[in-house]
Write an enzyme that holds these catalytic residues in place. Structure first.
Site, PDB file in Angstrom:
ATOM      1  N   SER A 243       0.859  -1.183   0.000  1.00 34.27           N
ATOM      2  CA  SER A 243       0.000   0.000   0.000  1.00 34.27           C
ATOM      3  C   SER A 243       0.896   1.234   0.000  1.00 34.27           C
ATOM      4  CB  SER A 243      -0.863   0.004   1.263  1.00 34.27           C
ATOM      5  OG  SER A 243      -1.510   1.256   1.415  1.00 34.27           O
TER       6      SER A 243
ATOM      7  N   TYR B  19      -0.934  -1.311  10.455  1.00 28.71           N
ATOM      8  CA  TYR B  19      -1.191  -1.598   9.038  1.00 28.71           C
ATOM      9  C   TYR B  19      -0.051  -1.081   8.165  1.00 28.71           C
ATOM     10  CZ  TYR B  19      -3.424  -1.576   4.436  1.00 28.71           C
ATOM     11  OH  TYR B  19      -3.700  -1.776   3.093  1.00 28.71           O
TER      12      TYR B  19
END
Ligand code: NAP
Length: 252
Positions: free
Chosen positions: A135, A145
């Site tokens: 990401s 994350y």
């Protein structure tokens, strides 16, 4: 023709990878938890003439990872797409540690074990491709994350340097906001994210496959996110962290 294993093939970016690879003539091993959705996708791709194997597996569990690594070794896959992932709709410190453990298993341990199995198959053969889905969050401080995604970006870059000369190419895809089920599953409302920041799963997939073909270590498919990714790497961390909070409002 080659055989690709795609994790998280039932929705979003993984579903777009499965469809695009099938369209290009690949046979597929589809991995995810939802057996009904796996079956429906397998029927769709078989009707288009492809050979499809289905591996129902929860990649946050040992048994699920073993089912996927067994498939990699037994079927001697040519392409691994490590895509399955999720996030928790709270920041570290407000989260349950058991949920964080499960995230670490899904986002770090599972792709690591699948890559190890893929290297076992690909290195002696002198050919193979690995595509990891990280990401743009990997370049921002944004809790566990973004830390998981930074881990896979770093390892992928090294694998590209280390194993491309043996014929095994690794590319890591770093998408920005993509319209999938991701935010809904996380229980957050991404309505504060401006329209121009959204991209489609198909754009990400086509860009990633083109960059993999060229042997690039990192794939950031759109110009706007190439710019944002560069800014994120060099701007002050506290400013980047403030912007990266977008899309994390708790839904309700
Ligand atoms: N959407 C975004 O804005 C965005 C941005 C950057 C990066 N990403 C990354 O893109 C990847 C794909 O996400 P997406 O946006 O396509 O989300 P999505 O639509 O929610 O799809 C997630 C996929 O992962 C599978 N999955 C989730 N947990 C799993 C588990 N424990 N075991 C096996 N499979 C599991 C799901 O299948 P089942 O439910 O059937 O198991 C589903 O196929 C993720 O790695 C995510 O971090 C997304």
């Amino acid at each position: 023709m080659s055989l690709a294993l795609v994790t998280g093939a039932t929705s979003g970016i993984g579903l777009a990878f499965a469809r695009e690879l099938a369209r290009r003539g690949d046979d597929l091993v589809l991995v995810a938890r939802d057996v009904d959705r796996l079956g429906t996708l397998a029927d769709e791709l078989r009707a288009a003439g492809r050979t499809i194997h289905v591996v129902p597996a929860d990649l946050a569990t040992r048994d699920g990872v073993a089912a996927a690594t067994d498939a990699i070794r037994e079927r001697r896959i040519d392409l691994l797409v490590n895509n399955a992932g999720s996030s928790i709709g709270k920041f570290f410190g407000d989260t349950d540690v058991a949920a964080e453990d499960a995230q670490l298993d899904l986002m770090v341990k599972a792709p690591m074990d699948l890559m190890a199995a893929a290297l076992e198959v690909m290195r002696p053969r002198g050919s193979g491709r690995i595509l990891n889905v990280a990401s743009i969050a990997a370049f921002t401080p944004r809790g566990t994350y973004s830390a998981h995604k930074a881990w896979i970006v770093n390892l992928s870059q090294w694998m590209n340097i280390q194993y491309a000369r043996e014929g095994v190419v690794t590319t890591v895809l770093c998408p920005g906001f993509v319209r999938t089920e991701f935010h809904q599953r996380m229980g957050v409302d991404p309505s504060d994210v401006p329209g121009w920041m959204w991209t489609s799963a198909e754009t990400q997939v086509r860009g990633a496959l083109a960059d993999l073909e060229k042997g690039k270590p990192i794939s950031i498919p759109t110009v706007r996110y190439k710019v944002l990714g560069t800014v994120a790497r060099y701007a002050p961390a506290s400013l980047v962290a403030a912007v990266a909070k977008k899309g994390r409002k708790i839904a309700g």
